[in-house]
Design an enzyme around this catalytic site. Structure first.
Site, PDB file in Angstrom:
ATOM      1  N   GLN A 111       5.028 -32.546  18.247  1.00 55.81           N
ATOM      2  CA  GLN A 111       5.698 -31.749  19.280  1.00 55.81           C
ATOM      3  C   GLN A 111       6.928 -31.013  18.771  1.00 55.81           C
ATOM      4  O   GLN A 111       7.686 -30.442  19.544  1.00 55.81           O
ATOM      5  CB  GLN A 111       6.024 -32.608  20.503  1.00 55.81           C
ATOM      6  CG  GLN A 111       7.103 -33.643  20.301  1.00 55.81           C
ATOM      7  CD  GLN A 111       7.169 -34.613  21.466  1.00 55.81           C
ATOM      8  OE1 GLN A 111       6.220 -35.314  21.768  1.00 55.81           O
ATOM      9  NE2 GLN A 111       8.304 -34.646  22.141  1.00 55.81           N
ATOM     10  N   HIS A 139      16.655 -43.619  29.545  1.00 54.69           N
ATOM     11  CA  HIS A 139      15.459 -44.361  29.118  1.00 54.69           C
ATOM     12  C   HIS A 139      15.417 -45.737  29.806  1.00 54.69           C
ATOM     13  O   HIS A 139      14.358 -46.191  30.238  1.00 54.69           O
ATOM     14  CB  HIS A 139      15.483 -44.587  27.605  1.00 54.69           C
ATOM     15  CG  HIS A 139      15.427 -43.333  26.779  1.00 54.69           C
ATOM     16  ND1 HIS A 139      16.506 -42.899  26.040  1.00 54.69           N
ATOM     17  CD2 HIS A 139      14.443 -42.432  26.565  1.00 54.69           C
ATOM     18  CE1 HIS A 139      16.166 -41.790  25.386  1.00 54.69           C
ATOM     19  NE2 HIS A 139      14.929 -41.475  25.695  1.00 54.69           N
TER      20      HIS A 139
HETATM   21  P1  AMP Z   1      12.547 -38.780  24.931  1.00 57.38           P
HETATM   22  O1  AMP Z   1      12.933 -40.012  24.167  1.00 57.38           O
HETATM   23  O2  AMP Z   1      13.605 -37.733  24.932  1.00 57.38           O
HETATM   24  O3  AMP Z   1      11.185 -38.257  24.549  1.00 57.38           O
HETATM   25  O4  AMP Z   1      12.437 -39.213  26.437  1.00 57.38           O
HETATM   26  C1  AMP Z   1      11.602 -40.288  26.813  1.00 57.38           C
HETATM   27  C2  AMP Z   1      11.520 -40.344  28.301  1.00 57.38           C
HETATM   28  O5  AMP Z   1      12.818 -40.538  28.841  1.00 57.38           O
HETATM   29  C3  AMP Z   1      10.972 -39.061  28.929  1.00 57.38           C
HETATM   30  O6  AMP Z   1      10.106 -39.400  30.001  1.00 57.38           O
HETATM   31  C4  AMP Z   1      12.224 -38.401  29.445  1.00 57.38           C
HETATM   32  O7  AMP Z   1      11.991 -37.544  30.537  1.00 57.38           O
HETATM   33  C5  AMP Z   1      13.039 -39.602  29.861  1.00 57.38           C
HETATM   34  N1  AMP Z   1      14.460 -39.267  29.948  1.00 57.38           N
HETATM   35  C6  AMP Z   1      15.204 -38.631  29.015  1.00 57.38           C
HETATM   36  N2  AMP Z   1      16.456 -38.429  29.460  1.00 57.38           N
HETATM   37  C7  AMP Z   1      16.503 -38.917  30.724  1.00 57.38           C
HETATM   38  C8  AMP Z   1      17.516 -39.006  31.733  1.00 57.38           C
HETATM   39  N3  AMP Z   1      18.748 -38.539  31.519  1.00 57.38           N
HETATM   40  N4  AMP Z   1      17.216 -39.585  32.904  1.00 57.38           N
HETATM   41  C9  AMP Z   1      15.952 -40.075  33.129  1.00 57.38           C
HETATM   42  N5  AMP Z   1      14.953 -40.035  32.223  1.00 57.38           N
HETATM   43  C10 AMP Z   1      15.217 -39.463  31.032  1.00 57.38           C
END
Ligand code: AMP
Length: 275
Positions: A59, A35
Site C-alpha cells: 500500500q 488503535h
Molecule cells: P494504521 O496502523 O495507521 O494502518 O491504522 C490501523 C487502524 O487504526 C485503522 O483502522 C485506522 O483507521 C485506525 N486508526 C488510526 N488512527 C486512529 C484514530 N485516531 N482513531 C481511531 N482509529 C484510528
C-alpha cells in the site's frame, strides 16, 4: 497476551480458538490510543481479540514512507498488554506474500476511486489485497477499523459485501488529542511548528460541519475552508471535500461527510468529520 510470529504458530493458535467469536484489529504498529480504542471495541464485542502489526509494502508507492514508517514494537506490545488484548500476531512479509508475490484478484469498489484514490492510486488496491490475505488466515467474525480512515472503512465494507465475505466490518470513532488533532502514527513526523499548523485541520473541518448544519451553502462553506486551510499554513491541500457519507459522491444534502488531506512539510495528514 500471546505473541505470535510465524504463520504456522498463528494457525495453531487459530485452531485452538475454535468456534469462539474472534475480533480482528489490523494495524501497521506505532500504536497510539486510536488503535487501542479499536482493541477495546473488539474486547467488548468478541470472545477473543487479535491485533496484528504488519507494515504492508503493497500500500506504499515507491516515493512514500515505507522505509521510514515509525516502528516502536516494544512500546506497542506494552500498550496492547494494558488493554487485555488476547493475542498479537507479527507476521513476516513472507508469511503474507509468499515468494514476494503481491498480486491480487480483489479489485476495490468504486468508492475507492475519488479523494485518496486520486492522490494515492495504488493505496486501496494494496489495502484490499493485504486484508483479503489476512481474512483468509484469521477468519475473524468482526474487524474493527477507524473512522479516521473513513474512505478505507467504506472500501472494506464494500469489499466484504461485493465478494460475499462473511465478516462484519465495524467502524470506530476517531480518537483525537487535546487539540483535536486526529491521532496518527505519522504525527510523529511533525515538529513543533508543524504541529501548531496541523491542529487547524480538525478545527476547520468542524467549523465546516457546523456551518452546513446551520444551513449555509456547501459551495461557499468549501471555498471558505480552502482559504482557511491556506491561511493556516498548510503547504499543500490534496483535497477538502463535502461528500455523500455512503458513496463519497458529490452531494449537498442528506447524510454528508467532510474529508480532507493536507501536506505540511514531509507529512501528509488526513481527517474527516460527520455533518
Ligand atoms: P494504521 O496502523 O495507521 O494502518 O491504522 C490501523 C487502524 O487504526 C485503522 O483502522 C485506522 O483507521 C485506525 N486508526 C488510526 N488512527 C486512529 C484514530 N485516531 N482513531 C481511531 N482509529 C484510528
Amino acid at each position: 497476551m500471546i505473541i505470535l510470529k510465524s504463520l504456522d504458530e498463528f494457525l495453531e493458535w487459530r485452531a485452538e480458538i475454535g468456534e469462539q467469536t474472534l475480533g480482528l484489529v489490523p494495524t501497521m504498529g506505532a500504536l497510539h490510543d486510536g488503535h487501542l480504542s479499536l482493541v477495546e471495541a473488539s474486547l467488548q464485542k468478541s470472545d477473543v481479540t487479535l491485533a496484528y502489526i504488519f507494515v504492508n509494502p503493497a500500500q506504499f508507492a515507491a516515493h512514500e514512507d515505507l522505509d521510514t514508517y515509525p516502528q516502536t514494537l516494544d512500546a506497542d506490545i506494552e500498550k496492547l498488554k494494558t488493554t487485555g488484548c488476547d493475542a498479537l500476531w507479527i507476521p513476516s512479509a513472507e508469511d503474507i506474500y509468499p515468494g514476494g508475490d503481491m498480486s491480487s484478484d480483489i479489485e476495490p469498489a468504486s468508492v475507492a476511486y475519488p479523494l485518496e484514490g486520486e492522490h494515492r492510486p495504488h493505496f486501496f488496491k494494496g489495502v484490499v489485497n493485504v486484508l483479503s490475505r489476512f481474512f483468509d488466515h484469521v477468519k475473524p467474525d468482526f474487524v474493527f477499523m477507524g473512522e479516521k480512515d473513513y474512505q478505507q472503512l467504506l472500501v472494506v465494507q464494500h469489499m466484504v459485501k461485493e465478494y460475499e465475505i462473511d465478516i462484519e466490518i465495524i467502524g470506530v470513532p476517531t480518537v483525537r488529542d487535546d487539540n483535536g488533532l486526529a491521532l496518527s502514527s505519522r504525527n510523529a513526523y511533525l515538529n513543533e511548528s508543524e504541529y501548531d499548523v496541523a491542529i487547524h485541520l480538525n478545527r476547520i473541518l468542524f467549523v465546516m460541519a457546523e456551518k452546513i448544519r446551520s444551513g449555509q451553502d456547501v459551495k461557499i462553506v468549501k471555498a471558505d475552508a480552502l482559504v482557511d486551510l491556506q491561511n493556516a499554513g498548510f503547504d499543500k491541500i490534496d483535497y477538502c471535500a463535502i461528500r455523500d457519507a455512503h458513496n463519497l459522491q458529490h452531494a449537498t444534502h442528506g447524510s454528508l461527510r467532510i474529508l480532507a488531506a493536507v501536506i505540511i512539510g514531509q507529512t501528509r495528514l488526513i481527517d474527516n468529520v460527520p455533518v
